[in-house]
Design a protein around this motif. Structure first.
Motif, PDB file in Angstrom:
ATOM      1  N   GLU A   1       0.811  -1.215   0.000  1.00  0.00           N
ATOM      2  CA  GLU A   1       0.000   0.000   0.000  1.00  0.00           C
ATOM      3  C   GLU A   1       0.849   1.271   0.000  1.00  0.00           C
ATOM      4  OE1 GLU A   1      -2.578  -0.158   3.405  1.00  0.00           O
ATOM      5  OE2 GLU A   1      -3.092  -2.250   3.014  1.00  0.00           O
ATOM      6  N   PHE A   2       2.137   1.132   0.320  1.00  0.00           N
ATOM      7  CA  PHE A   2       3.016   2.296   0.412  1.00  0.00           C
ATOM      8  C   PHE A   2       3.267   2.872  -0.971  1.00  0.00           C
ATOM      9  CE2 PHE A   2       7.504   3.823   0.325  1.00  0.00           C
ATOM     10  CZ  PHE A   2       7.312   4.985   1.048  1.00  0.00           C
ATOM     11  N   ARG A   3       3.081   4.165  -1.088  1.00  0.00           N
ATOM     12  CA  ARG A   3       3.348   4.878  -2.337  1.00  0.00           C
ATOM     13  C   ARG A   3       4.361   5.975  -2.029  1.00  0.00           C
ATOM     14  NH1 ARG A   3       1.767   0.932  -4.036  1.00  0.00           N
ATOM     15  NH2 ARG A   3      -0.329   0.458  -4.677  1.00  0.00           N
ATOM     16  N   GLY A   4       5.572   5.747  -2.420  1.00  0.00           N
ATOM     17  CA  GLY A   4       6.607   6.741  -2.172  1.00  0.00           C
ATOM     18  C   GLY A   4       7.965   6.179  -2.514  1.00  0.00           C
ATOM     19  N   SER A   5       8.953   7.020  -2.363  1.00  0.00           N
ATOM     20  CA  SER A   5      10.329   6.637  -2.683  1.00  0.00           C
ATOM     21  C   SER A   5      11.011   6.060  -1.440  1.00  0.00           C
ATOM     22  CB  SER A   5      11.093   7.870  -3.170  1.00  0.00           C
ATOM     23  OG  SER A   5      11.254   8.788  -2.105  1.00  0.00           O
ATOM     24  N   ASP A   6      12.246   5.632  -1.637  1.00  0.00           N
ATOM     25  CA  ASP A   6      13.046   5.165  -0.504  1.00  0.00           C
ATOM     26  C   ASP A   6      13.173   6.256   0.556  1.00  0.00           C
ATOM     27  OD1 ASP A   6      13.392   2.773  -1.819  1.00  0.00           O
ATOM     28  OD2 ASP A   6      15.481   3.139  -2.375  1.00  0.00           O
ATOM     29  N   ASP A   7      13.286   7.510   0.107  1.00  0.00           N
ATOM     30  CA  ASP A   7      13.403   8.635   1.045  1.00  0.00           C
ATOM     31  C   ASP A   7      12.128   8.837   1.846  1.00  0.00           C
ATOM     32  OD1 ASP A   7      15.987   9.121   0.203  1.00  0.00           O
ATOM     33  OD2 ASP A   7      15.381  10.640  -1.267  1.00  0.00           O
ATOM     34  N   ASP A   8      10.979   8.486   1.284  1.00  0.00           N
ATOM     35  CA  ASP A   8       9.701   8.644   1.979  1.00  0.00           C
ATOM     36  C   ASP A   8       9.433   7.511   2.968  1.00  0.00           C
ATOM     37  OD1 ASP A   8       9.107  10.906   0.439  1.00  0.00           O
ATOM     38  OD2 ASP A   8       8.197   9.688  -1.143  1.00  0.00           O
ATOM     39  N   PHE A   9      10.180   6.434   2.861  1.00  0.00           N
ATOM     40  CA  PHE A   9       9.923   5.253   3.676  1.00  0.00           C
ATOM     41  C   PHE A   9      10.031   5.545   5.173  1.00  0.00           C
ATOM     42  CE2 PHE A   9      11.190   1.374   5.885  1.00  0.00           C
ATOM     43  CZ  PHE A   9      10.161   0.525   5.526  1.00  0.00           C
ATOM     44  N   ALA A  10      11.050   6.314   5.580  1.00  0.00           N
ATOM     45  CA  ALA A  10      11.238   6.602   7.017  1.00  0.00           C
ATOM     46  C   ALA A  10      10.025   7.315   7.583  1.00  0.00           C
ATOM     47  CB  ALA A  10      12.497   7.424   7.242  1.00  0.00           C
ATOM     48  N   GLY A  11       9.531   8.306   6.884  1.00  0.00           N
ATOM     49  CA  GLY A  11       8.353   9.029   7.367  1.00  0.00           C
ATOM     50  C   GLY A  11       7.150   8.119   7.494  1.00  0.00           C
ATOM     51  N   TRP A  12       6.971   7.232   6.530  1.00  0.00           N
ATOM     52  CA  TRP A  12       5.856   6.292   6.550  1.00  0.00           C
ATOM     53  C   TRP A  12       6.001   5.318   7.720  1.00  0.00           C
ATOM     54  CZ3 TRP A  12       5.763   0.913   5.000  1.00  0.00           C
ATOM     55  CH2 TRP A  12       4.475   0.386   4.880  1.00  0.00           C
ATOM     56  N   LEU A  13       7.205   4.791   7.909  1.00  0.00           N
ATOM     57  CA  LEU A  13       7.464   3.857   9.006  1.00  0.00           C
ATOM     58  C   LEU A  13       7.240   4.528  10.360  1.00  0.00           C
ATOM     59  CD1 LEU A  13       8.577   1.098  10.021  1.00  0.00           C
ATOM     60  CD2 LEU A  13      10.856   2.140   9.915  1.00  0.00           C
ATOM     61  N   PHE A  14       7.725   5.756  10.513  1.00  0.00           N
ATOM     62  CA  PHE A  14       7.548   6.478  11.766  1.00  0.00           C
ATOM     63  C   PHE A  14       6.073   6.795  12.001  1.00  0.00           C
ATOM     64  CE2 PHE A  14      11.958   6.456  11.899  1.00  0.00           C
ATOM     65  CZ  PHE A  14      12.466   7.113  13.002  1.00  0.00           C
ATOM     66  N   THR A  15       5.313   7.020  10.938  1.00  0.00           N
ATOM     67  CA  THR A  15       3.872   7.244  11.083  1.00  0.00           C
ATOM     68  C   THR A  15       3.198   5.995  11.625  1.00  0.00           C
ATOM     69  OG1 THR A  15       3.857   8.829   9.268  1.00  0.00           O
ATOM     70  CG2 THR A  15       1.745   7.840   9.854  1.00  0.00           C
ATOM     71  N   LEU A  16       3.550   4.851  11.073  1.00  0.00           N
ATOM     72  CA  LEU A  16       2.988   3.589  11.581  1.00  0.00           C
ATOM     73  C   LEU A  16       3.325   3.420  13.063  1.00  0.00           C
ATOM     74  CD1 LEU A  16       3.899   1.135   8.657  1.00  0.00           C
ATOM     75  CD2 LEU A  16       1.678   2.191   9.107  1.00  0.00           C
ATOM     76  N   ALA A  17       4.574   3.674  13.407  1.00  0.00           N
ATOM     77  CA  ALA A  17       5.009   3.517  14.797  1.00  0.00           C
ATOM     78  C   ALA A  17       4.312   4.520  15.716  1.00  0.00           C
ATOM     79  CB  ALA A  17       6.525   3.684  14.885  1.00  0.00           C
ATOM     80  N   ARG A  18       4.142   5.730  15.237  1.00  0.00           N
ATOM     81  CA  ARG A  18       3.467   6.756  16.044  1.00  0.00           C
ATOM     82  C   ARG A  18       2.031   6.354  16.334  1.00  0.00           C
ATOM     83  NH1 ARG A  18       0.833  12.094  14.645  1.00  0.00           N
ATOM     84  NH2 ARG A  18       1.030  13.339  16.520  1.00  0.00           N
ATOM     85  N   ASN A  19       1.353   5.811  15.344  1.00  0.00           N
ATOM     86  CA  ASN A  19      -0.025   5.360  15.547  1.00  0.00           C
ATOM     87  C   ASN A  19      -0.078   4.194  16.533  1.00  0.00           C
ATOM     88  OD1 ASN A  19      -0.942   7.316  13.795  1.00  0.00           O
ATOM     89  ND2 ASN A  19      -0.999   5.955  12.031  1.00  0.00           N
ATOM     90  N   LEU A  20       0.873   3.281  16.429  1.00  0.00           N
ATOM     91  CA  LEU A  20       0.923   2.167  17.387  1.00  0.00           C
ATOM     92  C   LEU A  20       1.195   2.681  18.802  1.00  0.00           C
ATOM     93  CD1 LEU A  20       2.962  -0.383  15.251  1.00  0.00           C
ATOM     94  CD2 LEU A  20       0.558  -0.609  15.928  1.00  0.00           C
ATOM     95  N   ALA A  21       2.102   3.656  18.919  1.00  0.00           N
ATOM     96  CA  ALA A  21       2.409   4.222  20.231  1.00  0.00           C
ATOM     97  C   ALA A  21       1.197   4.948  20.805  1.00  0.00           C
ATOM     98  CB  ALA A  21       3.603   5.167  20.134  1.00  0.00           C
ATOM     99  N   ALA A  22       0.465   5.656  19.963  1.00  0.00           N
ATOM    100  CA  ALA A  22      -0.737   6.360  20.429  1.00  0.00           C
ATOM    101  C   ALA A  22      -1.779   5.358  20.914  1.00  0.00           C
ATOM    102  CB  ALA A  22      -1.317   7.229  19.315  1.00  0.00           C
ATOM    103  N   ASN A  23      -1.937   4.263  20.194  1.00  0.00           N
ATOM    104  CA  ASN A  23      -2.865   3.215  20.631  1.00  0.00           C
ATOM    105  C   ASN A  23      -2.425   2.615  21.956  1.00  0.00           C
ATOM    106  OD1 ASN A  23      -4.441   3.596  18.363  1.00  0.00           O
ATOM    107  ND2 ASN A  23      -3.549   1.878  17.243  1.00  0.00           N
ATOM    108  N   SER A  24      -1.131   2.395  22.097  1.00  0.00           N
ATOM    109  CA  SER A  24      -0.595   1.852  23.343  1.00  0.00           C
ATOM    110  C   SER A  24      -0.841   2.822  24.500  1.00  0.00           C
ATOM    111  CB  SER A  24       0.901   1.587  23.195  1.00  0.00           C
ATOM    112  OG  SER A  24       1.464   1.229  24.428  1.00  0.00           O
TER     113      SER A  24
END
Length: 187
Positions: free
Chosen positions: A65-88
């Motif tokens: 589902e990820f749409r972006g470049s290698d450079d965009d990957f970190a932001g996407w990964l951190f977004t996933l982690a941020r959402n998991l942390a918020a749920n936690s």
């Protein structure tokens, strides 16, 4: 990576290329864990390391589902982690759990090496200084100045516009300079 398309690593990871995953993991995992440690801790059963691992699993599941470049990957990964942390964090508020202190001597017993990022993470001063900032400012400073994300990746991870990231960082660093310039401050 001269001559390769801007999303070569992500494309290779989508096809199951283990070397591409290792490269992505090596580039972002330690920074992700350090950043998660700078966020308000929620449930003691969800350590930053556990949240990072969960974010990597989620990234692997959703990579299609990820749409972006290698450079965009970190932001996407951190977004996933941020959402998991918020749920936690929400779960912890509902459950009202209290974490126990961590025995950091266990790392030495198992022979884990401490690199520069881990050294920054271990500093109580960093966490103390971040505690003087608003949550948003602390997240921005942790992303950019502690773990080294760029403005675009930070903006994506935090769901902010790049201009808002720059403004929050500017205000946060100004506040930290004022705190550190006080005669009574001893970081």
């Amino acid at each position: 990576m001269a001559g390769k398309p801007p999303d070569a690593l992500v494309s290779a990871a989508r096809t199951g290329d283990q070397a591409a995953w290792r490269t992505l993991y090596g580039a972002h995992d330690r920074r992700l864990t350090v950043w998660l440690r700078s966020l308000p801790h929620g449930d003691a059963s969800d350590s930053p390391e556990d949240l990072a691992a969960e974010a990597w699993l989620l990234a692997a599941a959703k990579l299609g589902e990820f749409r972006g470049s290698d450079d965009d990957f970190a932001g996407w990964l951190f977004t996933l982690a941020r959402n998991l942390a918020a749920n936690s964090h929400r779960k912890a508020v509902r459950r009202r759990t209290d974490p126990l202190p961590v025995d950091e001597s266990a790392d030495a017993a198992w022979g884990f090496a401490r690199d520069d990022v881990a050294h920054v993470d271990a500093q109580d001063t960093t966490r103390e200084l971040l505690s003087h900032l608003s949550r948003r400012e602390a997240e921005v400073v942790a992303c950019i100045d502690v773990v080294g994300l760029d403005v675009a990746s930070t903006a994506r991870a935090l769901g902010m516009k790049p201009t808002a990231v720059r403004v929050a960082r500017h205000r946060a660093l100004g506040r930290l300079r004022r705190i550190l310039s006080r005669p009574d401050s001893a970081p």
